[in-house]
Design a protein around this motif. Structure first.
Motif, PDB file in Angstrom:
ATOM      1  N   ASP A   1       9.823  -2.402  -8.034  1.00 50.10           N
ATOM      2  CA  ASP A   1       9.047  -1.593  -8.965  1.00 50.10           C
ATOM      3  C   ASP A   1       9.880  -1.492 -10.241  1.00 50.10           C
ATOM      4  O   ASP A   1      10.734  -2.333 -10.477  1.00 50.10           O
ATOM      5  N   GLU A   2       9.678  -0.495 -11.057  1.00 54.62           N
ATOM      6  CA  GLU A   2      10.365  -0.453 -12.350  1.00 54.62           C
ATOM      7  C   GLU A   2      11.880  -0.506 -12.218  1.00 54.62           C
ATOM      8  O   GLU A   2      12.568  -1.109 -13.029  1.00 54.62           O
ATOM      9  N   THR A   3      12.432   0.123 -11.206  1.00 57.88           N
ATOM     10  CA  THR A   3      13.890   0.194 -11.116  1.00 57.88           C
ATOM     11  C   THR A   3      14.440  -0.113  -9.726  1.00 57.88           C
ATOM     12  O   THR A   3      15.628  -0.369  -9.596  1.00 57.88           O
ATOM     13  N   ALA A   4      13.645  -0.036  -8.701  1.00 60.02           N
ATOM     14  CA  ALA A   4      14.164  -0.083  -7.335  1.00 60.02           C
ATOM     15  C   ALA A   4      13.822  -1.396  -6.629  1.00 60.02           C
ATOM     16  O   ALA A   4      12.903  -2.105  -7.021  1.00 60.02           O
ATOM     17  N   LEU A   5      14.569  -1.671  -5.586  1.00 64.65           N
ATOM     18  CA  LEU A   5      14.359  -2.852  -4.758  1.00 64.65           C
ATOM     19  C   LEU A   5      14.214  -2.458  -3.302  1.00 64.65           C
ATOM     20  O   LEU A   5      14.791  -1.468  -2.850  1.00 64.65           O
ATOM     21  N   LEU A   6      13.453  -3.237  -2.575  1.00 67.48           N
ATOM     22  CA  LEU A   6      13.350  -3.129  -1.133  1.00 67.48           C
ATOM     23  C   LEU A   6      13.117  -4.555  -0.635  1.00 67.48           C
ATOM     24  O   LEU A   6      12.336  -5.294  -1.229  1.00 67.48           O
TER      25      LEU A   6
ATOM     26  N   VAL B   1      16.190   4.354  -5.498  1.00 65.67           N
ATOM     27  CA  VAL B   1      15.568   4.067  -4.207  1.00 65.67           C
ATOM     28  C   VAL B   1      14.066   3.923  -4.400  1.00 65.67           C
ATOM     29  O   VAL B   1      13.447   4.725  -5.105  1.00 65.67           O
ATOM     30  N   ALA B   2      13.487   2.898  -3.797  1.00 67.30           N
ATOM     31  CA  ALA B   2      12.034   2.712  -3.832  1.00 67.30           C
ATOM     32  C   ALA B   2      11.369   3.969  -3.271  1.00 67.30           C
ATOM     33  O   ALA B   2      11.845   4.548  -2.298  1.00 67.30           O
ATOM     34  N   ARG B   3      10.297   4.388  -3.875  1.00 67.77           N
ATOM     35  CA  ARG B   3       9.578   5.595  -3.452  1.00 67.77           C
ATOM     36  C   ARG B   3       8.143   5.258  -3.093  1.00 67.77           C
ATOM     37  O   ARG B   3       7.535   4.363  -3.686  1.00 67.77           O
ATOM     38  N   PRO B   4       7.576   6.006  -2.142  1.00 68.58           N
ATOM     39  CA  PRO B   4       6.180   5.784  -1.802  1.00 68.58           C
ATOM     40  C   PRO B   4       5.264   6.119  -2.971  1.00 68.58           C
ATOM     41  O   PRO B   4       5.619   6.899  -3.846  1.00 68.58           O
ATOM     42  N   SER B   5       4.077   5.537  -2.945  1.00 68.72           N
ATOM     43  CA  SER B   5       3.080   5.885  -3.960  1.00 68.72           C
ATOM     44  C   SER B   5       2.695   7.346  -3.800  1.00 68.72           C
ATOM     45  O   SER B   5       3.015   7.963  -2.791  1.00 68.72           O
ATOM     46  N   SER B   6       2.008   7.895  -4.757  1.00 72.25           N
ATOM     47  CA  SER B   6       1.658   9.312  -4.707  1.00 72.25           C
ATOM     48  C   SER B   6       0.734   9.637  -3.533  1.00 72.25           C
ATOM     49  O   SER B   6       0.616  10.800  -3.142  1.00 72.25           O
ATOM     50  N   ASP B   7       0.106   8.638  -2.929  1.00 69.65           N
ATOM     51  CA  ASP B   7      -0.767   8.861  -1.779  1.00 69.65           C
ATOM     52  C   ASP B   7       0.012   9.049  -0.483  1.00 69.65           C
ATOM     53  O   ASP B   7      -0.540   9.463   0.520  1.00 69.65           O
ATOM     54  N   HIS B   8       1.291   8.691  -0.508  1.00 68.53           N
ATOM     55  CA  HIS B   8       2.115   8.736   0.700  1.00 68.53           C
ATOM     56  C   HIS B   8       3.381   9.518   0.375  1.00 68.53           C
ATOM     57  O   HIS B   8       3.760   9.689  -0.754  1.00 68.53           O
ATOM     58  N   GLY B   9       4.064   9.930   1.416  1.00 73.11           N
ATOM     59  CA  GLY B   9       5.345  10.604   1.231  1.00 73.11           C
ATOM     60  C   GLY B   9       6.132  10.548   2.499  1.00 73.11           C
ATOM     61  O   GLY B   9       5.565  10.483   3.567  1.00 73.11           O
ATOM     62  N   PRO B  10       7.451  10.568   2.384  1.00 69.36           N
ATOM     63  CA  PRO B  10       8.268  10.532   3.606  1.00 69.36           C
ATOM     64  C   PRO B  10       8.079  11.756   4.452  1.00 69.36           C
ATOM     65  O   PRO B  10       7.584  12.742   4.069  1.00 69.36           O
TER      66      PRO B  10
ATOM     67  N   GLU C   1       0.833  -1.210   0.000  1.00 67.72           N
ATOM     68  CA  GLU C   1       0.000   0.000   0.000  1.00 67.72           C
ATOM     69  C   GLU C   1       0.864   1.255   0.000  1.00 67.72           C
ATOM     70  O   GLU C   1       0.618   2.201  -0.741  1.00 67.72           O
ATOM     71  N   TYR C   2       1.902   1.264   0.821  1.00 62.90           N
ATOM     72  CA  TYR C   2       2.762   2.440   0.953  1.00 62.90           C
ATOM     73  C   TYR C   2       3.523   2.729  -0.334  1.00 62.90           C
ATOM     74  O   TYR C   2       3.599   3.872  -0.787  1.00 62.90           O
ATOM     75  N   PHE C   3       4.115   1.692  -0.932  1.00 67.57           N
ATOM     76  CA  PHE C   3       4.933   1.885  -2.120  1.00 67.57           C
ATOM     77  C   PHE C   3       4.150   1.754  -3.421  1.00 67.57           C
ATOM     78  O   PHE C   3       4.660   2.075  -4.482  1.00 67.57           O
ATOM     79  N   GLY C   4       2.924   1.250  -3.357  1.00 64.49           N
ATOM     80  CA  GLY C   4       2.116   1.119  -4.552  1.00 64.49           C
ATOM     81  C   GLY C   4       2.599   0.030  -5.491  1.00 64.49           C
ATOM     82  O   GLY C   4       2.335   0.061  -6.685  1.00 64.49           O
TER      83      GLY C   4
END
Length: 156
Positions: A48-53, A147-156, A30-33
């Motif tokens: 996701d397209e380029t990042a790993l977590l 770096v993995a990024r949050p979905s547009s609904d979330h942000g650091p 949910e956080y990262f989409g």
């Protein structure tokens, strides 16, 4: 060890990790989409397209470890190890070197696993990732990983 209890559900024994893994996967997805993939009994991977977590579970010492790979191919040297040791004086996050990948990690202990704590751990990693990663690349070479990024609904 609070929370580390096996129960039986529809004939299947469910351990702390089995119950928690689904919760963690849902929270991080949910956080990262992005959907998390199971990489074995105790691991989840977000790609996701380029990042790993990575999220790994340790049943021997019940905890969740969340890890972001930062740099690949840094020049191995005593100075790199010294720099990693200096960075590891920061509480909450740890820098690790595995083969030729430098990663940033944090842990959430079993009795503390809530959605808020998992998300706070992700924010701590994301806030520190670019500064630490770019500093290591500048000093020791290598390639800064996305770096993995949050979905547009979330942000650091």
């Amino acid at each position: 060890m609070r929370g580390f209890v096996a129960t039986q559900l529809r004939g299947k024994i469910v351990t702390w990790s089995d119950r928690t893994k689904a919760f963690v996967a849902e929270t991080l997805s949910e956080y990262f989409g992005s959907e998390l993939l199971e990489d074995g009994a105790q691991s989840l991977t977000l790609r996701d397209e380029t990042a790993l977590l990575f999220a790994n579970f340790d049943e021997d010492f019940p905890r969740l470890r969340i890890m972001l790979p930062l740099v690949v191919g840094a020049n191995h040297s005593l100075k790199l190890l010294e720099r990693i040791n200096q960075l590891n004086h920061v509480p909450v996050v740890k820098v690790t070197l595995d083969d030729d990948i430098v990663s940033l990690c944090t842990e959430v202990f079993a009795e503390d696993i809530t959605k808020e704590r998992i998300l706070r751990a992700c924010v701590v990693l994301l806030v520190n990732a670019e500064d630490i990663g770019s500093g290591l690349v500048e000093e020791f070479g290598g390639t800064l990983l996305p770096v993995a990024r949050p979905s547009s609904d979330h942000g650091p």
